[in-house]
Motif scaffolding. Structure first.
Motif, PDB file in Angstrom:
ATOM      1  N   LEU A  33       0.873  -1.072  -0.033  1.00 47.35           N
ATOM      2  CA  LEU A  33       0.110   0.021  -0.013  1.00 47.35           C
ATOM      3  C   LEU A  33       0.813   1.370   0.071  1.00 47.35           C
ATOM      4  O   LEU A  33       0.582   2.089  -1.050  1.00 47.35           O
ATOM      5  N   SER A  34       1.773   1.321   1.068  1.00 52.13           N
ATOM      6  CA  SER A  34       2.946   2.249   0.913  1.00 52.13           C
ATOM      7  C   SER A  34       3.658   2.692  -0.387  1.00 52.13           C
ATOM      8  O   SER A  34       3.868   3.494  -0.859  1.00 52.13           O
ATOM      9  N   ALA A  35       4.115   1.653  -0.932  1.00 50.45           N
ATOM     10  CA  ALA A  35       4.833   1.739  -1.981  1.00 50.45           C
ATOM     11  C   ALA A  35       3.860   2.103  -3.524  1.00 50.45           C
ATOM     12  O   ALA A  35       4.277   2.834  -4.090  1.00 50.45           O
ATOM     13  N   GLY A  36       2.731   1.609  -3.328  1.00 51.22           N
ATOM     14  CA  GLY A  36       1.759   2.071  -4.333  1.00 51.22           C
ATOM     15  C   GLY A  36       1.347   3.696  -4.136  1.00 51.22           C
ATOM     16  O   GLY A  36       1.338   4.249  -5.106  1.00 51.22           O
ATOM     17  N   VAL A  37       1.086   3.975  -2.890  1.00 48.33           N
ATOM     18  CA  VAL A  37       0.911   5.415  -2.686  1.00 48.33           C
ATOM     19  C   VAL A  37       1.839   6.109  -3.143  1.00 48.33           C
ATOM     20  O   VAL A  37       1.850   7.265  -3.951  1.00 48.33           O
ATOM     21  N   PHE A  38       3.024   5.906  -2.614  1.00 46.89           N
ATOM     22  CA  PHE A  38       4.276   6.753  -3.157  1.00 46.89           C
ATOM     23  C   PHE A  38       4.423   6.820  -4.607  1.00 46.89           C
ATOM     24  O   PHE A  38       4.738   7.909  -5.179  1.00 46.89           O
ATOM     25  N   THR A  39       4.571   5.630  -5.270  1.00 45.06           N
ATOM     26  CA  THR A  39       4.561   5.771  -6.702  1.00 45.06           C
ATOM     27  C   THR A  39       3.750   6.500  -7.294  1.00 45.06           C
ATOM     28  O   THR A  39       3.809   7.120  -8.405  1.00 45.06           O
ATOM     29  N   THR A  40       2.310   6.291  -6.921  1.00 48.32           N
ATOM     30  CA  THR A  40       1.250   7.315  -7.516  1.00 48.32           C
ATOM     31  C   THR A  40       1.485   8.479  -7.352  1.00 48.32           C
ATOM     32  O   THR A  40       1.527   9.402  -8.193  1.00 48.32           O
ATOM     33  N   PHE A  44       2.577  11.438 -10.676  1.00 45.54           N
ATOM     34  CA  PHE A  44       1.763  12.791 -10.548  1.00 45.54           C
ATOM     35  C   PHE A  44       2.473  14.012 -10.551  1.00 45.54           C
ATOM     36  O   PHE A  44       2.131  15.071 -11.466  1.00 45.54           O
ATOM     37  N   ILE A  45       3.490  14.048  -9.465  1.00 46.09           N
ATOM     38  CA  ILE A  45       4.284  15.230  -9.267  1.00 46.09           C
ATOM     39  C   ILE A  45       5.163  15.215 -10.372  1.00 46.09           C
ATOM     40  O   ILE A  45       5.276  16.353 -11.115  1.00 46.09           O
ATOM     41  N   ASN A  46       5.926  14.389 -10.784  1.00 46.01           N
ATOM     42  CA  ASN A  46       6.719  14.069 -11.965  1.00 46.01           C
ATOM     43  C   ASN A  46       6.377  14.720 -13.325  1.00 46.01           C
ATOM     44  O   ASN A  46       6.627  15.270 -14.036  1.00 46.01           O
ATOM     45  N   ARG A  47       5.177  14.012 -13.467  1.00 44.19           N
ATOM     46  CA  ARG A  47       4.074  14.350 -14.594  1.00 44.19           C
ATOM     47  C   ARG A  47       3.921  15.925 -14.809  1.00 44.19           C
ATOM     48  O   ARG A  47       4.081  16.484 -16.035  1.00 44.19           O
ATOM     49  N   GLY A  48       3.656  16.399 -13.759  1.00 43.94           N
ATOM     50  CA  GLY A  48       3.079  17.856 -13.658  1.00 43.94           C
ATOM     51  C   GLY A  48       4.256  18.681 -13.920  1.00 43.94           C
ATOM     52  O   GLY A  48       3.941  19.762 -14.583  1.00 43.94           O
ATOM     53  N   THR A  49       5.273  18.440 -13.463  1.00 42.94           N
ATOM     54  CA  THR A  49       6.682  19.367 -13.777  1.00 42.94           C
ATOM     55  C   THR A  49       7.103  19.336 -15.155  1.00 42.94           C
ATOM     56  O   THR A  49       7.362  20.110 -15.672  1.00 42.94           O
ATOM     57  N   GLU A  50       7.048  17.931 -15.902  1.00 40.50           N
ATOM     58  CA  GLU A  50       7.385  17.680 -16.885  1.00 40.50           C
ATOM     59  C   GLU A  50       6.366  18.614 -18.134  1.00 40.50           C
ATOM     60  O   GLU A  50       6.886  19.370 -19.249  1.00 40.50           O
ATOM     61  N   ARG A  51       5.024  18.794 -17.869  1.00 42.67           N
ATOM     62  CA  ARG A  51       4.207  19.421 -18.696  1.00 42.67           C
ATOM     63  C   ARG A  51       4.451  20.831 -18.687  1.00 42.67           C
ATOM     64  O   ARG A  51       4.479  21.531 -19.593  1.00 42.67           O
TER      65      ARG A  51
END
Length: 92
Positions: A33-40, A44-51
């Motif tokens: 659960l923690s790995a999934g939450v962190f990965t998600t 999304f944070i990385n995707r936002g900065t790339e855009r």
């Protein structure tokens, strides 16, 4: 995804796997659960900065491309047919 962010993600996932193998099996759910939450969140944070980095440049390029296409594709005006008729007048 950038190489550095991918490397960080791989390291974190490896730490999760090591923790899973060395820890008790009762914590399996919380680790996943923690790995999934962190990965998600990381995705999304990385995707936002790339855009944000490429978005303005991309919009300018699209605008310029549309302007060039519109300039090239303007219809050529056709000559209208004349309503006058040429009458051959012969000598009698």
């Amino acid at each position: 995804m950038k190489k550095s962010s991918l490397a960080v993600l791989v390291i974190i996932l490896l730490l999760c796997v090591v923790g899973l193998l060395t820890g008790k099996w009762t914590t399996l759910f919380w680790l996943i659960l923690s790995a999934g939450v962190f990965t998600t969140l990381f995705y999304f944070i990385n995707r936002g900065t790339e855009r944000k980095e490429t978005d303005s440049a991309y919009k300018r390029a699209v605008k310029q491309s549309k302007a060039i296409r519109e300039a090239k594709s303007k219809p050529v005006k056709k000559k209208k047919k004349s309503s006058f008729k040429v009458i051959d007048g012969g000598k009698k």
